[in-house]
Design an enzyme around this catalytic site. Structure first.
Site, PDB file in Angstrom:
ATOM      1  N   ASN A   9      -9.931 -25.908   1.219  1.00  0.00           N
ATOM      2  CA  ASN A   9      -9.621 -27.320   1.005  1.00  0.00           C
ATOM      3  C   ASN A   9      -8.641 -27.378  -0.161  1.00  0.00           C
ATOM      4  O   ASN A   9      -9.044 -27.250  -1.311  1.00  0.00           O
ATOM      5  CB  ASN A   9     -10.921 -28.085   0.686  1.00  0.00           C
ATOM      6  CG  ASN A   9     -10.666 -29.515   0.257  1.00  0.00           C
ATOM      7  OD1 ASN A   9      -9.567 -30.035   0.447  1.00  0.00           O
ATOM      8  ND2 ASN A   9     -11.687 -30.153  -0.307  1.00  0.00           N
ATOM      9  N   LYS A  11      -7.070 -29.814  -1.276  1.00  0.00           N
ATOM     10  CA  LYS A  11      -7.053 -31.103  -1.996  1.00  0.00           C
ATOM     11  C   LYS A  11      -5.598 -31.549  -2.188  1.00  0.00           C
ATOM     12  O   LYS A  11      -4.767 -31.304  -1.318  1.00  0.00           O
ATOM     13  CB  LYS A  11      -7.832 -31.006  -3.309  1.00  0.00           C
ATOM     14  CG  LYS A  11      -9.218 -30.383  -3.082  1.00  0.00           C
ATOM     15  CD  LYS A  11     -10.151 -30.520  -4.238  1.00  0.00           C
ATOM     16  CE  LYS A  11     -11.469 -29.829  -3.888  1.00  0.00           C
ATOM     17  NZ  LYS A  11     -12.500 -30.055  -4.880  1.00  0.00           N
ATOM     18  N   HIS A  94     -16.102 -35.800   2.100  1.00  0.00           N
ATOM     19  CA  HIS A  94     -16.038 -35.008   0.873  1.00  0.00           C
ATOM     20  C   HIS A  94     -16.511 -35.876  -0.299  1.00  0.00           C
ATOM     21  O   HIS A  94     -16.237 -37.073  -0.341  1.00  0.00           O
ATOM     22  CB  HIS A  94     -14.612 -34.514   0.624  1.00  0.00           C
ATOM     23  CG  HIS A  94     -14.555 -33.498  -0.464  1.00  0.00           C
ATOM     24  ND1 HIS A  94     -14.540 -33.846  -1.789  1.00  0.00           N
ATOM     25  CD2 HIS A  94     -14.576 -32.149  -0.424  1.00  0.00           C
ATOM     26  CE1 HIS A  94     -14.532 -32.750  -2.522  1.00  0.00           C
ATOM     27  NE2 HIS A  94     -14.550 -31.702  -1.716  1.00  0.00           N
ATOM     28  N   GLU A  96     -15.446 -36.248  -3.164  1.00  0.00           N
ATOM     29  CA  GLU A  96     -14.376 -36.979  -3.867  1.00  0.00           C
ATOM     30  C   GLU A  96     -14.036 -38.263  -3.121  1.00  0.00           C
ATOM     31  O   GLU A  96     -13.728 -39.281  -3.729  1.00  0.00           O
ATOM     32  CB  GLU A  96     -13.148 -36.066  -4.034  1.00  0.00           C
ATOM     33  CG  GLU A  96     -13.400 -35.027  -5.120  1.00  0.00           C
ATOM     34  CD  GLU A  96     -12.686 -33.701  -4.914  1.00  0.00           C
ATOM     35  OE1 GLU A  96     -11.702 -33.631  -4.156  1.00  0.00           O
ATOM     36  OE2 GLU A  96     -13.136 -32.708  -5.533  1.00  0.00           O
ATOM     37  N   GLU A 166     -22.212 -29.313  -0.185  1.00  0.00           N
ATOM     38  CA  GLU A 166     -21.449 -29.169  -1.423  1.00  0.00           C
ATOM     39  C   GLU A 166     -22.129 -29.969  -2.527  1.00  0.00           C
ATOM     40  O   GLU A 166     -21.913 -31.179  -2.644  1.00  0.00           O
ATOM     41  CB  GLU A 166     -20.027 -29.708  -1.230  1.00  0.00           C
ATOM     42  CG  GLU A 166     -19.222 -28.969  -0.177  1.00  0.00           C
ATOM     43  CD  GLU A 166     -17.727 -29.051  -0.467  1.00  0.00           C
ATOM     44  OE1 GLU A 166     -17.104 -27.990  -0.554  1.00  0.00           O
ATOM     45  OE2 GLU A 166     -17.199 -30.158  -0.642  1.00  0.00           O
ATOM     46  N   GLY A 172     -15.616 -27.716  -8.362  1.00  0.00           N
ATOM     47  CA  GLY A 172     -14.545 -27.653  -9.354  1.00  0.00           C
ATOM     48  C   GLY A 172     -15.032 -27.452 -10.782  1.00  0.00           C
ATOM     49  O   GLY A 172     -14.260 -27.583 -11.728  1.00  0.00           O
ATOM     50  N   SER A 211     -17.394 -24.233  -6.178  1.00  0.00           N
ATOM     51  CA  SER A 211     -17.075 -23.075  -7.020  1.00  0.00           C
ATOM     52  C   SER A 211     -17.391 -21.744  -6.350  1.00  0.00           C
ATOM     53  O   SER A 211     -17.761 -20.775  -7.011  1.00  0.00           O
ATOM     54  CB  SER A 211     -17.767 -23.184  -8.384  1.00  0.00           C
ATOM     55  OG  SER A 211     -17.322 -24.355  -9.057  1.00  0.00           O
TER      56      SER A 211
HETATM   57  P1  PGA Z   1     -14.229 -25.920  -5.488  1.00  0.00           P
HETATM   58  O1  PGA Z   1     -14.127 -27.149  -4.430  1.00  0.00           O
HETATM   59  O2  PGA Z   1     -14.318 -24.659  -4.661  1.00  0.00           O
HETATM   60  O3  PGA Z   1     -12.960 -26.007  -6.277  1.00  0.00           O
HETATM   61  O4  PGA Z   1     -15.453 -26.153  -6.274  1.00  0.00           O
HETATM   62  C1  PGA Z   1     -14.853 -27.136  -3.237  1.00  0.00           C
HETATM   63  C2  PGA Z   1     -14.602 -28.412  -2.488  1.00  0.00           C
HETATM   64  O5  PGA Z   1     -14.467 -29.465  -3.137  1.00  0.00           O
HETATM   65  O6  PGA Z   1     -14.561 -28.425  -1.246  1.00  0.00           O
END
Ligand code: PGA
Length: 248
Positions: A9, A11, A94, A96, A166, A172, A211
């Site tokens: 992803n 982003k 997601h 976000e 997640e 992140g 992460s």
């Molecule tokens: P990250 O993000 O691996 O940077 O923690 C995962 C995601 O948001 O899908």
């Protein structure tokens, strides 16, 4: 036996130059990868990725879609447009999008439906915040997010859905859920699906995201109910991403 799936992803991180080198880097290492691999690109780069991955096993996804098929929705992108650029997958729900853009579980369920109706496979994200985990509500939150989709679409729709667990506190942040923490929620998700259909529960891929990186991927993916990963930061470097792809 469920196949391992690794999805990147990106982003809102891309440029024509970085996409070119990232995709070429991934393609150069794909010959020893047995997992299914998907890259979820920002909309403006779908076309570029589509041309770069022709004749390869790499699959393309988008990161969002509108629930409507077409019409007066300025700035929005439909499932058919995503398909038009050769994408087979789309991320829905997601954290976000849930937290920054106010997408409720009902909206996420509608987006899941729009994706499936168009023939796309949704990567349906679920997960609890730190506060929800600390107050012992992880399972209730994940159940609410999944039940919204089950009640709109029925359990059989999960034949065409990939779930990504997640935990918001791990996204992140560098704070990965331990394999035990992740496995316990993955098992909960599988049991929740099994309450409606044992067949669907055994078949549905459940990826972990938050992460995940080259160092921890193998331990997470080796858990019984973890079928791969949804990768943010570590998906932006071809070598790191390939190592995760090979961990499955
Ligand atoms: P990250 O993000 O691996 O940077 O923690 C995962 C995601 O948001 O899908």
């Amino acid at each position: 036996m469920r196949k391992t799936i690794v999805a990147g992803n990106w982003k809102m991180n891309a440029s024509k130059e970085s996409v070119n080198s990232l995709i070429k880097g991934i393609l150069s290492g794909m010959s020893d990868v047995s997992s299914d691999v998907i890259v979820c690109a920002p909309f403006p780069y779908l076309s570029q990725v589509e041309s770069l991955i022709i004749n390869s096993d790499l699959m393309l996804g988008a990161q969002n879609l509108n629930v409507n098929l077409k019409g007066a929705f300025t700035g929005e992108v439909s499932a058919d447009m995503i398909k038009d650029f050769g994408a087979q997958h789309v991320i829905v729900g997601h954290s976000e999008r849930r937290s920054l853009y106010g997408e409720t579980s009902t909206v996420v369920a509608e987006k899941t439906k729009a994706a499936i109706d168009a023939g796309l496979t949704p990567l349906l994200c679920v997960g609890e915040s730190l506060e929800e985990r600390e107050s012992g509500r992880t399972e209730a939150v994940v159940a609410e997010q999944l039940n919204a989709v089950i009640s709109l679409l029925g359990i059989d729709a999960f034949d065409g859905i990939i779930i990504a667990y997640e935990p918001v506190w791990a996204i992140g942040t560098g704070l990965t859920a331990s394999p035990e923490q992740a496995q316990s929620v993955h098992l909960f998700i599988r049991k929740l699906l099994a309450d409606s259909s044992e067949r669907v529960a055994q078949k549905t891929p459940i990826l972990y995201g938050g992460s995940m990186n080259a160092g921890n991927a193998a331990d997470l993916i080796s858990c019984a109910d973890i079928d791969g990963g949804l990768i943010g930061g570590a998906a932006l470097k071809a070598d790191d991403f390939l190592q995760i792809c090979k961990a499955g």
